[in-house]
Design a protein around this motif. Sequence first.
Motif, PDB file in Angstrom:
ATOM      1  N   GLY A 106      -8.223  24.623 -72.112  1.00 52.38           N
ATOM      2  CA  GLY A 106      -8.514  23.431 -72.913  1.00 52.38           C
ATOM      3  C   GLY A 106      -9.505  23.743 -74.025  1.00 52.38           C
ATOM      4  N   GLN A 107      -9.213  23.270 -75.222  1.00 53.78           N
ATOM      5  CA  GLN A 107     -10.049  23.507 -76.391  1.00 53.78           C
ATOM      6  C   GLN A 107     -11.083  22.385 -76.550  1.00 53.78           C
ATOM      7  N   VAL A 108     -11.964  22.543 -77.522  1.00 51.83           N
ATOM      8  CA  VAL A 108     -12.999  21.548 -77.791  1.00 51.83           C
ATOM      9  C   VAL A 108     -12.927  21.150 -79.257  1.00 51.83           C
ATOM     10  N   ALA A 109     -12.909  19.847 -79.512  1.00 55.51           N
ATOM     11  CA  ALA A 109     -13.011  19.319 -80.878  1.00 55.51           C
ATOM     12  C   ALA A 109     -14.426  18.808 -81.054  1.00 55.51           C
ATOM     13  N   GLU A 110     -15.171  19.439 -81.959  1.00 55.16           N
ATOM     14  CA  GLU A 110     -16.583  19.096 -82.124  1.00 55.16           C
ATOM     15  C   GLU A 110     -16.749  17.954 -83.113  1.00 55.16           C
ATOM     16  N   PHE A 111     -17.548  16.974 -82.717  1.00 55.75           N
ATOM     17  CA  PHE A 111     -17.901  15.842 -83.567  1.00 55.75           C
ATOM     18  C   PHE A 111     -19.416  15.842 -83.738  1.00 55.75           C
ATOM     19  N   PRO A 112     -19.907  15.645 -84.961  1.00 57.07           N
ATOM     20  CA  PRO A 112     -21.348  15.795 -85.190  1.00 57.07           C
ATOM     21  C   PRO A 112     -22.203  14.654 -84.644  1.00 57.07           C
ATOM     22  N   ASP A 113     -21.601  13.465 -84.506  1.00 55.54           N
ATOM     23  CA  ASP A 113     -22.399  12.277 -84.187  1.00 55.54           C
ATOM     24  C   ASP A 113     -22.333  11.940 -82.703  1.00 55.54           C
ATOM     25  N   GLU A 114     -23.404  12.247 -81.989  1.00 56.70           N
ATOM     26  CA  GLU A 114     -23.440  11.991 -80.549  1.00 56.70           C
ATOM     27  C   GLU A 114     -23.277  10.504 -80.232  1.00 56.70           C
ATOM     28  N   ALA A 115     -23.813   9.648 -81.104  1.00 56.08           N
ATOM     29  CA  ALA A 115     -23.772   8.198 -80.863  1.00 56.08           C
ATOM     30  C   ALA A 115     -22.351   7.643 -80.923  1.00 56.08           C
ATOM     31  N   ALA A 116     -21.433   8.387 -81.532  1.00 53.76           N
ATOM     32  CA  ALA A 116     -20.046   7.910 -81.655  1.00 53.76           C
ATOM     33  C   ALA A 116     -19.403   7.687 -80.286  1.00 53.76           C
ATOM     34  N   PHE A 117     -19.864   8.437 -79.291  1.00 56.58           N
ATOM     35  CA  PHE A 117     -19.270   8.318 -77.959  1.00 56.58           C
ATOM     36  C   PHE A 117     -20.175   7.556 -76.992  1.00 56.58           C
ATOM     37  N   PHE A 118     -21.074   6.753 -77.550  1.00 53.70           N
ATOM     38  CA  PHE A 118     -21.939   5.903 -76.723  1.00 53.70           C
ATOM     39  C   PHE A 118     -21.068   4.931 -75.928  1.00 53.70           C
ATOM     40  N   ASN A 119     -21.244   4.934 -74.599  1.00 52.94           N
ATOM     41  CA  ASN A 119     -20.420   4.012 -73.797  1.00 52.94           C
ATOM     42  C   ASN A 119     -21.295   2.999 -73.063  1.00 52.94           C
ATOM     43  N   VAL A 120     -20.709   1.835 -72.859  1.00 54.73           N
ATOM     44  CA  VAL A 120     -21.425   0.696 -72.280  1.00 54.73           C
ATOM     45  C   VAL A 120     -21.225   0.703 -70.770  1.00 54.73           C
ATOM     46  N   ASN A 121     -22.254   1.174 -70.054  1.00 50.87           N
ATOM     47  CA  ASN A 121     -22.182   1.249 -68.589  1.00 50.87           C
ATOM     48  C   ASN A 121     -22.997   0.174 -67.895  1.00 50.87           C
ATOM     49  N   THR A 122     -24.075  -0.291 -68.569  1.00 54.33           N
ATOM     50  CA  THR A 122     -25.015  -1.224 -67.942  1.00 54.33           C
ATOM     51  C   THR A 122     -25.290  -2.383 -68.898  1.00 54.33           C
ATOM     52  N   PRO A 123     -25.877  -3.476 -68.393  1.00 50.01           N
ATOM     53  CA  PRO A 123     -26.260  -4.575 -69.294  1.00 50.01           C
ATOM     54  C   PRO A 123     -27.192  -4.113 -70.420  1.00 50.01           C
ATOM     55  N   ASP A 124     -28.093  -3.165 -70.129  1.00 49.59           N
ATOM     56  CA  ASP A 124     -28.973  -2.629 -71.173  1.00 49.59           C
ATOM     57  C   ASP A 124     -28.179  -1.909 -72.262  1.00 49.59           C
ATOM     58  N   ASP A 125     -27.132  -1.200 -71.846  1.00 52.62           N
ATOM     59  CA  ASP A 125     -26.291  -0.505 -72.824  1.00 52.62           C
ATOM     60  C   ASP A 125     -25.639  -1.498 -73.785  1.00 52.62           C
ATOM     61  N   LEU A 126     -25.260  -2.651 -73.257  1.00 51.51           N
ATOM     62  CA  LEU A 126     -24.619  -3.661 -74.110  1.00 51.51           C
ATOM     63  C   LEU A 126     -25.604  -4.165 -75.171  1.00 51.51           C
ATOM     64  N   ILE A 127     -26.860  -4.308 -74.784  1.00 48.21           N
ATOM     65  CA  ILE A 127     -27.898  -4.721 -75.752  1.00 48.21           C
ATOM     66  C   ILE A 127     -28.055  -3.638 -76.824  1.00 48.21           C
ATOM     67  N   ARG A 128     -28.067  -2.372 -76.392  1.00 50.62           N
ATOM     68  CA  ARG A 128     -28.159  -1.262 -77.361  1.00 50.62           C
ATOM     69  C   ARG A 128     -26.955  -1.249 -78.304  1.00 50.62           C
ATOM     70  N   ALA A 129     -25.781  -1.520 -77.753  1.00 42.74           N
ATOM     71  CA  ALA A 129     -24.561  -1.520 -78.573  1.00 42.74           C
ATOM     72  C   ALA A 129     -24.620  -2.629 -79.633  1.00 42.74           C
ATOM     73  N   GLU A 130     -25.173  -3.767 -79.263  1.00 44.19           N
ATOM     74  CA  GLU A 130     -25.331  -4.858 -80.249  1.00 44.19           C
ATOM     75  C   GLU A 130     -26.214  -4.397 -81.406  1.00 44.19           C
ATOM     76  N   ALA A 131     -27.291  -3.668 -81.084  1.00 46.61           N
ATOM     77  CA  ALA A 131     -28.185  -3.155 -82.120  1.00 46.61           C
ATOM     78  C   ALA A 131     -27.461  -2.119 -82.989  1.00 46.61           C
ATOM     79  N   MET A 132     -26.637  -1.271 -82.358  1.00 46.94           N
ATOM     80  CA  MET A 132     -25.896  -0.238 -83.107  1.00 46.94           C
ATOM     81  C   MET A 132     -24.853  -0.859 -84.028  1.00 46.94           C
ATOM     82  N   LEU A 133     -24.289  -1.972 -83.584  1.00 44.17           N
ATOM     83  CA  LEU A 133     -23.245  -2.635 -84.364  1.00 44.17           C
ATOM     84  C   LEU A 133     -23.801  -3.123 -85.691  1.00 44.17           C
TER      85      LEU A 133
END
Length: 200
Positions: free
Chosen positions: A173-200
């Motif tokens: 399996g190969q790897v496709a590198e993306f420079p922006d770590e935040a692009a793959f931010f996932n919402v796992n917890t209620p706190d994450d949802l608050i962070r996602a609102e700020a990112m939006l």
Amino acid sequence: MSAPLGVILAGGQATRMGGGDKGRLMLGGRSLLDHVIARFDPQVLGLALNANGDAARFADLGVPVIADSIDGFAGPLAGVLAGLDWAATRGADTIVTAAADTPFFPCDLVPRLRMAAEGMAHPLALAATPDPKRGMARHPTFGLWPVALRDDLRAALTGGVRKVVQWTDQHNGQVAEFPDEAAFFNVNTPDDLIRAEAML
């Protein structure tokens, strides 16, 4: 290689969010799933949603709902297998997967995964971003997967393999590198949802 089909992985149990369908959580007036579909649909030939339980609860999305064929919540690889089996019925060579709880993933996810796997006998690649500790962090729910390996994956799952990278490493399996770590931010917890609102 023809353009892939897209499969949104929503088969998890969302335990850290208190259960239920995490993709239905609202972010900026739209559900997480709506955000994912809007980013994913233009990049693929067609979309399906991998989810378990009553498929009718997603009828409003207008996409096929495919359940895991491996019992017992076997993780993302079970969703990948369900997607590969669905793609085989559509005559497709490959699928690309994206997680239902990751609303900011790159709009060039598919072309970059395909570029990473160019020239391989079986096009297989995972998205990755820079990681200060590990150098590169792979995102196992964001990948390009060949339909030709679906029976191999079925055998691996039946044999107890659950870690995505354990299986992809066996098949170069190969790897496709993306420079922006935040692009793959996932919402796992209620706190994450608050962070996602700020990112939006």
